[in-house]
Design a protein around this motif. Structure first.
Motif, PDB file in Angstrom:
ATOM      1  N   ARG A 176     -37.172   5.787   5.000  1.00 34.62           N
ATOM      2  CA  ARG A 176     -37.221   4.992   3.887  1.00 34.62           C
ATOM      3  C   ARG A 176     -37.190   3.557   4.059  1.00 34.62           C
ATOM      4  O   ARG A 176     -36.713   3.001   4.319  1.00 34.62           O
ATOM      5  CB  ARG A 176     -36.236   5.414   2.908  1.00 34.62           C
ATOM      6  CG  ARG A 176     -36.014   6.638   2.597  1.00 34.62           C
ATOM      7  CD  ARG A 176     -34.983   7.143   1.500  1.00 34.62           C
ATOM      8  NE  ARG A 176     -35.098   8.611   1.122  1.00 34.62           N
ATOM      9  CZ  ARG A 176     -34.098   9.055   0.207  1.00 34.62           C
ATOM     10  NH1 ARG A 176     -33.382   8.273  -0.475  1.00 34.62           N
ATOM     11  NH2 ARG A 176     -34.259  10.168  -0.123  1.00 34.62           N
ATOM     12  N   LEU A 189     -46.747  -0.816   4.895  1.00 31.74           N
ATOM     13  CA  LEU A 189     -47.548   0.340   4.854  1.00 31.74           C
ATOM     14  C   LEU A 189     -48.696   0.248   5.967  1.00 31.74           C
ATOM     15  O   LEU A 189     -49.043   1.560   6.615  1.00 31.74           O
ATOM     16  CB  LEU A 189     -48.349   0.392   3.481  1.00 31.74           C
ATOM     17  CG  LEU A 189     -49.200   1.553   3.177  1.00 31.74           C
ATOM     18  CD1 LEU A 189     -48.450   2.762   3.261  1.00 31.74           C
ATOM     19  CD2 LEU A 189     -49.666   1.246   1.784  1.00 31.74           C
ATOM     20  N   TRP A 200     -47.023   9.898   5.803  1.00 32.60           N
ATOM     21  CA  TRP A 200     -46.635   9.355   4.556  1.00 32.60           C
ATOM     22  C   TRP A 200     -46.416  10.429   3.638  1.00 32.60           C
ATOM     23  O   TRP A 200     -47.465  11.200   3.232  1.00 32.60           O
ATOM     24  CB  TRP A 200     -47.790   8.243   4.100  1.00 32.60           C
ATOM     25  CG  TRP A 200     -47.189   7.466   2.985  1.00 32.60           C
ATOM     26  CD1 TRP A 200     -46.196   7.158   2.560  1.00 32.60           C
ATOM     27  CD2 TRP A 200     -48.264   6.533   2.113  1.00 32.60           C
ATOM     28  NE1 TRP A 200     -46.222   6.396   1.398  1.00 32.60           N
ATOM     29  CE2 TRP A 200     -47.373   5.898   1.288  1.00 32.60           C
ATOM     30  CE3 TRP A 200     -49.649   6.578   1.944  1.00 32.60           C
ATOM     31  CZ2 TRP A 200     -48.074   5.053   0.072  1.00 32.60           C
ATOM     32  CZ3 TRP A 200     -50.074   5.863   0.919  1.00 32.60           C
ATOM     33  CH2 TRP A 200     -49.435   5.065   0.010  1.00 32.60           C
ATOM     34  N   ALA A 202     -46.165  10.105   0.210  1.00 33.60           N
ATOM     35  CA  ALA A 202     -46.798   9.770  -1.116  1.00 33.60           C
ATOM     36  C   ALA A 202     -47.889  10.685  -1.542  1.00 33.60           C
ATOM     37  O   ALA A 202     -48.714  10.973  -0.677  1.00 33.60           O
ATOM     38  CB  ALA A 202     -46.918   8.310  -1.238  1.00 33.60           C
ATOM     39  N   TRP A 208     -44.704   6.032  -4.959  1.00 28.19           N
ATOM     40  CA  TRP A 208     -44.160   4.679  -4.155  1.00 28.19           C
ATOM     41  C   TRP A 208     -43.455   3.553  -5.138  1.00 28.19           C
ATOM     42  O   TRP A 208     -43.029   2.686  -4.848  1.00 28.19           O
ATOM     43  CB  TRP A 208     -45.055   4.060  -3.328  1.00 28.19           C
ATOM     44  CG  TRP A 208     -46.443   3.555  -3.842  1.00 28.19           C
ATOM     45  CD1 TRP A 208     -47.703   4.142  -3.953  1.00 28.19           C
ATOM     46  CD2 TRP A 208     -46.762   2.317  -4.499  1.00 28.19           C
ATOM     47  NE1 TRP A 208     -48.569   3.480  -4.405  1.00 28.19           N
ATOM     48  CE2 TRP A 208     -48.203   2.280  -4.705  1.00 28.19           C
ATOM     49  CE3 TRP A 208     -45.966   1.204  -4.679  1.00 28.19           C
ATOM     50  CZ2 TRP A 208     -48.891   1.306  -5.379  1.00 28.19           C
ATOM     51  CZ3 TRP A 208     -46.694  -0.057  -5.362  1.00 28.19           C
ATOM     52  CH2 TRP A 208     -48.060   0.209  -5.688  1.00 28.19           C
ATOM     53  N   ILE A 231     -41.045  -1.348  -4.138  1.00 32.84           N
ATOM     54  CA  ILE A 231     -41.983  -0.480  -3.459  1.00 32.84           C
ATOM     55  C   ILE A 231     -41.261   0.522  -2.479  1.00 32.84           C
ATOM     56  O   ILE A 231     -40.419   0.013  -1.784  1.00 32.84           O
ATOM     57  CB  ILE A 231     -42.941  -1.351  -2.930  1.00 32.84           C
ATOM     58  CG1 ILE A 231     -43.764  -2.408  -3.517  1.00 32.84           C
ATOM     59  CG2 ILE A 231     -44.086  -0.426  -1.927  1.00 32.84           C
ATOM     60  CD1 ILE A 231     -44.632  -3.248  -2.872  1.00 32.84           C
ATOM     61  N   LEU A 233     -41.334   3.308   0.177  1.00 30.97           N
ATOM     62  CA  LEU A 233     -42.281   3.724   1.146  1.00 30.97           C
ATOM     63  C   LEU A 233     -41.527   4.964   1.728  1.00 30.97           C
ATOM     64  O   LEU A 233     -40.318   4.779   2.533  1.00 30.97           O
ATOM     65  CB  LEU A 233     -43.045   2.871   2.145  1.00 30.97           C
ATOM     66  CG  LEU A 233     -43.773   1.686   1.222  1.00 30.97           C
ATOM     67  CD1 LEU A 233     -44.580   0.989   2.573  1.00 30.97           C
ATOM     68  CD2 LEU A 233     -45.012   2.311   0.472  1.00 30.97           C
ATOM     69  N   ARG A 234     -41.914   6.143   1.643  1.00 37.83           N
ATOM     70  CA  ARG A 234     -41.320   7.360   2.580  1.00 37.83           C
ATOM     71  C   ARG A 234     -42.087   8.023   3.484  1.00 37.83           C
ATOM     72  O   ARG A 234     -43.310   8.278   3.081  1.00 37.83           O
ATOM     73  CB  ARG A 234     -40.761   8.332   1.608  1.00 37.83           C
ATOM     74  CG  ARG A 234     -39.674   7.579   0.308  1.00 37.83           C
ATOM     75  CD  ARG A 234     -39.364   8.731  -0.787  1.00 37.83           C
ATOM     76  NE  ARG A 234     -38.575   9.771  -0.132  1.00 37.83           N
ATOM     77  CZ  ARG A 234     -38.381  10.836  -0.991  1.00 37.83           C
ATOM     78  NH1 ARG A 234     -38.929  10.996  -1.911  1.00 37.83           N
ATOM     79  NH2 ARG A 234     -37.761  11.830  -0.100  1.00 37.83           N
TER      80      ARG A 234
END
Length: 238
Positions: A176, A189, A200, A202, A208, A231, A233-234
């Motif tokens: 994360r 990203l 990713w 998402a 996100w 933001i 991002l996972r």
């Protein structure tokens, strides 16, 4: 990645090197209680010195069902809240900012947490000392964005760093990354998305823009010091 769910295009991506990715390590004199905890509690919860050799997470907490790493835990609010929610998991937190370490020690004492281990220094040293495929989750929340172009090389998220970090993640482990700086979100990203070992998670823009269901909002996040809403991002280790 010209996808509607992408943040704006990133700045030029530099190569990660050994320089510090963080600024000052103390901003003010430690409060008496925090200073005392450095003497009494920190020796009990400190991670072994990574410069002295490999670190076996399961030796730190026998029977741990998972190992989580938070890089740059700030004041320790998120780290300790997650530790309280997941007593079965070993929580490793790295933070070079001494006032933040003092704050985390206070949270650990107040909640009587036994599953937290702290490193008052650079997380990259700890990552090098961890065994391959040993981490179930990695959390990097609001790292220093180094917004000036000449400082971008100091950003934590760089290709070599990501490659080494991912090698310490188990298959299926989650990474994360959260920032409230638009350019850093795009930068991260681009680099994370370029890793063939990461997927990713998402599927649409909402993913996100919205915090994960178990996210813990900290005082820093509430200050809204960046130039955009957070933001999130996972990524998942393939």
């Amino acid at each position: 990645m010209n996808d509607p769910k992408d943040p704006p295009a990133p700045d030029a991506v530099p190569t990660w090197g050994p320089m510090r990715s963080f600024g000052r390590i103390r901003s003010r004199t430690l409060k008496p209680r925090q200073a005392a905890l450095f003497d009494t509690l920190l020796p009990k919860v400190a991670l072994p010195d990574p410069s002295q050799g490999p670190i076996d997470p399961l030796a730190l907490m026998p029977g741990a069902q998972a190992v989580w790493l938070e890089i740059g835990f700030g004041g320790g609010e998120h780290l300790c809240a997650q530790a309280a929610r997941h007593p079965e998991a070993l929580m490793i937190g790295c933070e070079p900012f001494l006032n933040g370490v003092g704050s985390a020690l206070r949270h650990i004492e107040e909640a009587s947490l036994t599953n937290v281990r702290l490193h008052a220094g650079d997380a990259r040293d700890v990552i090098k000392a961890l065994p391959p495929s040993s981490l179930d989750r990695v959390m990097i929340l609001f790292p220093d964005p180094w917004p000036k172009a000449r400082h971008h090389k100091r950003r934590l998220i760089q290709p070599d760093f990501v490659a080494e970090l991912v090698s310490r993640m188990k298959p299926g482990a989650e990474l994360r990354f959260v920032t409230d700086w638009k350019a850093y979100g795009a930068h991260a990203l681009e680099i994370l998305g370029a890793s063939e070992a990461l997927e990713w998670m998402a599927e649409e823009a909402y993913d996100w823009r919205q915090a994960p269901h178990d996210h813990v909002t900290t005082r820093y996040e509430e200050k809204k010091l960046g130039d955009t809403a957070p933001i999130f991002l996972r990524f998942r280790r393939r």
